[in-house]
Enzyme design. Structure first.
Site, mmCIF file in Angstrom:
data_model
loop_
_atom_site.group_PDB
_atom_site.id
_atom_site.type_symbol
_atom_site.label_atom_id
_atom_site.label_comp_id
_atom_site.label_asym_id
_atom_site.label_seq_id
_atom_site.Cartn_x
_atom_site.Cartn_y
_atom_site.Cartn_z
ATOM 1 N N LYS A 70 0.814 -1.221 0.038
ATOM 2 C CA LYS A 70 0.140 0.118 -0.162
ATOM 3 C C LYS A 70 0.908 1.028 -0.072
ATOM 4 C CE LYS A 70 -3.289 2.596 2.914
ATOM 5 N NZ LYS A 70 -4.457 2.435 3.854
ATOM 6 N N GLU A 148 -9.596 7.996 6.009
ATOM 7 C CA GLU A 148 -9.694 7.050 7.109
ATOM 8 C C GLU A 148 -10.037 7.676 8.498
ATOM 9 O OE1 GLU A 148 -5.812 4.940 6.898
ATOM 10 O OE2 GLU A 148 -6.337 3.898 4.994
ATOM 11 N N ASP A 173 -4.563 9.114 13.926
ATOM 12 C CA ASP A 173 -4.511 7.573 13.446
ATOM 13 C C ASP A 173 -3.272 7.030 12.984
ATOM 14 O OD1 ASP A 173 -5.145 5.250 11.728
ATOM 15 O OD2 ASP A 173 -6.651 6.277 10.494
#
Ligand code: AMP
Length: 719
Positions: A70, A148, A173
């Site tokens: 990713k 996200e 996050d």
């Protein structure tokens, strides 16, 4: 249609759906786990294996295993090779999504055809588009891409908890490979993201790597061998270090065994040592958090109502402690850090389906109407384009949609470009779209694409007005379009062709002037109008010839067509506008008095007639040594010529009237009184400025200011 929410993570992925009672719920995979490792094993034969089985292959040292891909999304040059076949990050992500889709279908006992997929907020256009492509390869329609931290905020129900009062929360996050931080304002039924930033190369994996490097050194000290030299023991060590890290979230110390080259080392790792090894990584999250906080006007740590921790890595006790120290308040609890993002995505998916009137499967997705809070997200990157600065000395990134603008965001800018009626092939507008913050160095930004617009309709004076529109759509990806606003029948959309971004963009480091000199461009036209009244006789006319020769000598006549005329009581074109140096020089040699004695006539209309078939920029250089009889007529004609786009430079010698010259010239700086001995120098200056400023048909100058204005022909050397 059945849609789910997917958190496509760097290390782990998760999926969720919305139940009958409107609550989101994690969909377990076929192994019964709520998270699936984003790891792909490529066997020599048969289908790729995804998830914990692939991770086990990695743990036993198999080399045909891909993970952390990713981090490479959006990188066109990255691939991994297994069994002589190249795999891109998009293909590998598609394998993960395929597995999630398959498992979701098995659990829900329904085909799953669509999804809301989450990405880090800082993901750029290419990374978002790559995510959409991966989903399509896996057979999933993307309802939308959401950030996200925003998904986590939805899942946490921040808006519901604020009970009508306005609250400002930071979503911190820290996942396996990425760090994201957003500031979210909630009130009643609204979630507004105020600012967002992140680092796509900072996450739990960096903590693992630190431990691995430390322990590999210990092993080397003890046995003289480096376990990193062998792929299998390297992978093995990474897996052990991740496990050790997780254990240290529960206890004060743990043991790690390294077996390599027949030797076995056993090491104790304390939480204290672990935190010491990785402290600087936490500091990096602090710097980004501080930047995001600063980007919201008036916001301070004290004014923040809470910090919501999201992502598996926030389980490390050092994170909560650090966040409390950084913000002065304990983090908000009550959200499952692994699941929040997928749950938020599922709520968004259900809401999107409901909006479309496409109800999902009976019994699993919400039958009850439920309303998702209104969500306003922001752009994480500025969107701009390559433009020239005002004096055409360099290229810059002209930011059109600034970072932290609410999405969907749209803005338009107006430009003027010169187009040719006779050579439509040169009529194109090239837009190089940039994503990033550096204004002075476009090459430091991400070049999103080359957008070439054609289909211009001819207009008088050859100056097309163009409006270029930029838009961040709801997925955070970018669209661009352009219209010609002054087409005769009204505005028309220009045709867009997306071309590959040239590999060599080094021209951005040169000046626009330098570049346009090498380009095929629409030639400009220049008429040199010389006063031929009696007072010019003798030395004045001789210097006028020298000066005109000096000017023409320095010009590339392919780029600037030159015409010569005289005026006094009458006017005469000694040479029409031409690119033939011989014709022009012959005409200069013929410059003499004898066209009457006074200055009854005005040269401007005549000069414009001489240039009537020219399509490029038009210039008139007028040289005079005395008062004109009909100044009003001259000023009127000059005004008309200027209105038609010509630039007038007026040079006076002898008894010329500077005030009058300023009235006919385009600007004060274009009117110059000079000494006869400096006439050649003045004309040479004009040649220099003309040569440097010869614009191509597709110059894109700093927006909002239209075409670049020179500061005046003599501003630098004399002004
Ligand atoms: P995510 O991308 O949000 O799934 O986060 C995955 C990251 O969280 C990986 O780097 C994991 O090693 C890390 N992680 C998960 N659980 C723990 C834990 N209990 N302690 C420390 N790190 C953890």
């Amino acid at each position: 249609m059945t849609a789910i929410g997917i958190d496509l993570g760097t290390t782990y992925s998760a999926m969720a759906t919305v139940m009958e009672n409107s609550t989101p719920q994690i969909i377990k995979n076929c192994d019964g786990d709520s998270i699936t490792p984003s790891v792909v094993y490529i066997p020599a034969d048969g289908e790729p294996i995804v998830g914990s089985e692939a991770k086990e292959f990695q743990a036993v040292g198999e080399s045909e295993v891909a993970s952390f891909f990713k981090r490479e999304m959006g990188n066109p040059d990255f691939f991994l090779t297994f069994h002589d076949r190249k795999y891109t990050p998009v293909e590998l992500s598609a394998q993960v999504l395929k597995k999630l889709k398959r498992d979701a279908e098995a659990q829900l006992k329904q085909p799953v055809d669509a999804a809301v997929i989450t990405v880090p907020a800082y993901f750029n256009n290419s990374q978002r588009n790559d995510t959409i492509t991966a989903a399509e390869m896996a057979g999933l329609k993307v309802l939308r891409i959401i950030n996200e931290p925003t998904a986590a905020a939805i899942a946490y129900g921040l808006s519901g908890r604020s009970k009508g009062t306005e609250q400002t929360t930071m979503v911190y996050d820290l996942g396996g490979g990425t760090f994201d931080v957003s500031i979210v304002r909630t009130s009643g039924n609204e979630i507004t993201v105020l600012a967002s930033d992140g680092d796509h190369k900072l996450g739990g994996k960096d903590w693992d790597d630190r431990v691995a490097v430390y322990l590999a050194c210990e092993f080397k000290k003890e046995f003289g061998d480096d376990p990193f030299e062998d792929m299998e023991s390297f992978n093995d060590l990474l897996v052990s270090c991740e496990n050790a890290k997780r254990e240290l979230s529960e206890r004060e110390s743990t043991k790690v065994k390294i077996a390599y080259n027949g030797q076995v080392g056993r090491y104790t790792l304390t939480r204290e040592k672990f935190e010491e090894l990785t402290q600087d990584l936490l500091e990096r999250t602090k710097n980004i958090s501080q930047l995001v906080l600063n980007s919201v006007p008036g916001l301070t740590w004290e004014k923040l109502d809470g910090i919501l921790l999201v992502g598996g890595s926030t389980r490390m006790p050092m994170v909560a402690g650090f966040v409390e120290k950084m913000t002065g308040k304990p983090p908000v609890r009550g959200v499952n850090v692994d699941e929040a993002v997928a749950l938020g995505a599922a709520l968004q998916a259900a809401s999107d389906l409901r909006e479309k009137g496409e109800f999902s499967i009976e019994g699993t997705q919400a039958k009850e109407a439920f309303t998702l809070p209104a969500i306003r997200d922001v752009t994480c990157h500025s969107l701009g384009m390559v433009a020239e600065n005002q004096d055409r000395s360099k290229y810059l990134n002209s930011i059109i949609i600034p970072k932290n603008s609410q999405i969907p965001a749209e803005n338009a800018c107006d430009y003027v470009i010169r187009i040719s009626a006779r050579r439509p092939e040169v009529n194109k507008l090239e837009v190089y779209m940039l994503q990033g913050e550096s204004v002075d160095s476009p090459l430091e930004c991400l070049l999103l694409g080359k957008y070439v617009f054609t289909g211009f309709v001819p207009v008088p004076q050859g100056k097309a007005q163009v409006r270029v529109h930029y838009a961040y759509n709801k997925n955070g990806t970018v669209d661009v379009r352009a219209e010609q606003t002054n087409a005769p029948g009204g505005s028309i959309n220009l045709q867009l062709q997306i071309e590959p971004v040239p590999e060599d963009m080094s021209w951005l480091t040169r000046s626009p002037k330098e570049n346009t000199m090498n380009q095929q461009s629409i030639p400009s036209a220049l008429v040199i109008a010389v006063d031929a009244s009696g007072s010019m006789e003798g030395r004045r006319m001789k210097e006028a010839r020298n000066a005109a020769n000096a000017l023409v000598e320095k010009l590339d006549l392919q780029q600037i067509h030159v015409g010569i005329m005289v005026f006094s009581d009458q006017m005469e074109a000694l040479a029409p506008c031409s690119d033939d140096r011989r014709i022009v020089c012959d005409a200069i040699a013929k410059l003499r008095i004898g066209w009457g004695y006074g200055n009854d006539a005005s040269p401007f209309t005549h000069a414009m007639e001489m240039m009537q078939y020219e399509e490029g920029e038009k210039f008139i250089v007028v040289l005079t040594d005395g008062y004109w009889q009909c100044t009003d007529l001259a000023i009127r004609q000059a005004a008309q010529a200027k209105a038609e786009g010509a630039e007038i430079i007026a040079i006076g010698i002898g008894d010329a009237d500077h005030r009058f010259l300023k009235k006919v010239a385009t600007c004060d700086e274009n009117a110059l009184m000079t000494d006869l001995s400096k006439l050649v120098e003045s004309f040479s200056t004009i040649a220099q400025v003309l040569s440097a400023g010869n614009a191509s048909g597709a110059d894109l100058v700093v927006p909002d200011t239209g075409t670049p204005k020179r500061k005046g022909f003599f501003s630098k050397l004399f002004g």
